[in-house]
Design a protein around this motif. Sequence first.
Motif, mmCIF file in Angstrom:
data_model
loop_
_atom_site.group_PDB
_atom_site.id
_atom_site.type_symbol
_atom_site.label_atom_id
_atom_site.label_comp_id
_atom_site.label_asym_id
_atom_site.label_seq_id
_atom_site.Cartn_x
_atom_site.Cartn_y
_atom_site.Cartn_z
ATOM 1 N N THR A 26 25.708 5.866 -0.264
ATOM 2 C CA THR A 26 24.886 4.971 0.547
ATOM 3 C C THR A 26 25.721 3.843 1.137
ATOM 4 O OG1 THR A 26 22.980 5.448 -0.873
ATOM 5 C CG2 THR A 26 22.828 3.518 0.549
ATOM 6 N N VAL A 36 26.200 2.713 5.047
ATOM 7 C CA VAL A 36 25.828 1.357 5.473
ATOM 8 C C VAL A 36 27.053 0.626 6.019
ATOM 9 C CG1 VAL A 36 24.997 -0.907 4.714
ATOM 10 C CG2 VAL A 36 23.881 1.168 3.882
ATOM 11 N N SER A 90 21.079 9.408 0.357
ATOM 12 C CA SER A 90 21.979 8.377 0.884
ATOM 13 C C SER A 90 21.779 8.190 2.377
ATOM 14 C CB SER A 90 23.438 8.726 0.582
ATOM 15 O OG SER A 90 23.831 9.912 1.248
ATOM 16 N N SER A 114 20.464 4.556 3.471
ATOM 17 C CA SER A 114 21.375 3.769 4.306
ATOM 18 C C SER A 114 20.752 3.461 5.658
ATOM 19 C CB SER A 114 22.702 4.506 4.490
ATOM 20 O OG SER A 114 22.513 5.757 5.111
#
Length: 454
Positions: free
Chosen positions: A29, A33, A245, A249
């Motif tokens: 994640t 991000v 994820s 994210s």
Amino acid sequence: MEFPNIHNIMTHSEQTTGLRRSLTLLDSTMINVGTIIGSGIFLVPTTVALYLESSSLVLGLWIVAGIVTLFGALSVAELGAAMPKAGGQFVYLREAYGPIWGFLYGWATFAVINTGSIAAVAVAFASYFGNFVPLSPAEIKGVAISSIVFLTLLNCLGVKSGTRTQNLLTFMKVGALVGLVLVGLIMPGGNLSNFSPLFSTHSFLSLAAPLGIAMVAILWSYDGWIEITYVAGEVKNPGRNIPLSLLLSTLTVIAVYILVNFVYIYTLSIQNMAQSDFVAADSAMVVLGEKGGTLITIAILVSTFGANNGFILTGARIYYAMAKEGLFFQSVSRVHSRFRTPVHSLLLQGAWASVLTLTGTFEQLFTYVIFSSWFFYAMSCGAVLILRQKKPDLHRPYKTWGYPWVPIVFIVFAVWLTLNTIVNDPRDSVIGAGIILLGLPAYFYWKRKKEAME
């Protein structure tokens, strides 16, 4: 931390048992991000405000672009869970359309898309660093290349070295943006009257062109959501963690972007945003004074450095996957016996990104081929539809929510974005297509070499 000698890295790099699955859901994640949030959220809102001149349109378009990005993530998540291998789109395009399409994507990524991104972000990092230490143009390039070398060597030391750095930098940058939101809402300086005009007085037809320009800018700010698929071969429990994820994210970034834009408007107004060269710094200065601008500059340094760490970590896995298929330099397919990283791929990527940085050619080359990344995104989401028919028995731990409409909606937007770029900049688009097609001789060379060895 002491870096090993590069010669030792090269001599100990061997074809061993391959990449190790060591990335957790948190790691996955944070990679996504961290690569999505670069410099865009600090710069793009100015462009959006300039073209839209309405607070509801500005916030609404950030929401719509976020939903489109989420649709892409939900679609590609099916492919990542079903084919959790290094290389991401290279693997999906190869399986759906044939090896030549996977190769052309990988070629474009190595030639310009990923390496050009690394060079561009490194130069942005060095330029902002110049706010603290005055740098000449040559020194900016030197700092940029040094950052590329540092992050490349860091990622050579093991995937956990790169992900720990990514986790730390991502938490710091998200924390800085959340801090900006909280300070902007709590401390005096903002005003709800800054949201005026709330609605646009222009007709829908007259808004069509500016909406398109603003949407393109915002979608670029959301770019990077697919990065975790490139390191899918190193994700633990990929059938669960890759889709999760991608979802977590994307939702995190959507929430952060909307809140940050809300605070920009609340503290500055749409009119002042449109005239601001550094909208984040100006917003922080409203509530914190001069020190607010300094804090935002530090946040941008952290953000760009973290984004580049993500690009370097993930991008090298694409060329590694190509080499494993016999469609790139064979040494690039090797994994270091101790660090279990594709060291040759990382070093080659870092070297080429440094050359682009040194020559400055990345700016023009990146302009030439940037449209192609969304063309390949459209093809990847199309692969979800194709492989449902082509490989119905493929084990799919996760199936795209809202199938087939979710991938179709994303494909429509991706095709529109690509065509919009071609129409508005036909010359550069034609040159970009030519750069990609230059990969054809290389493809047939490696294909013949592979066949000769079989």
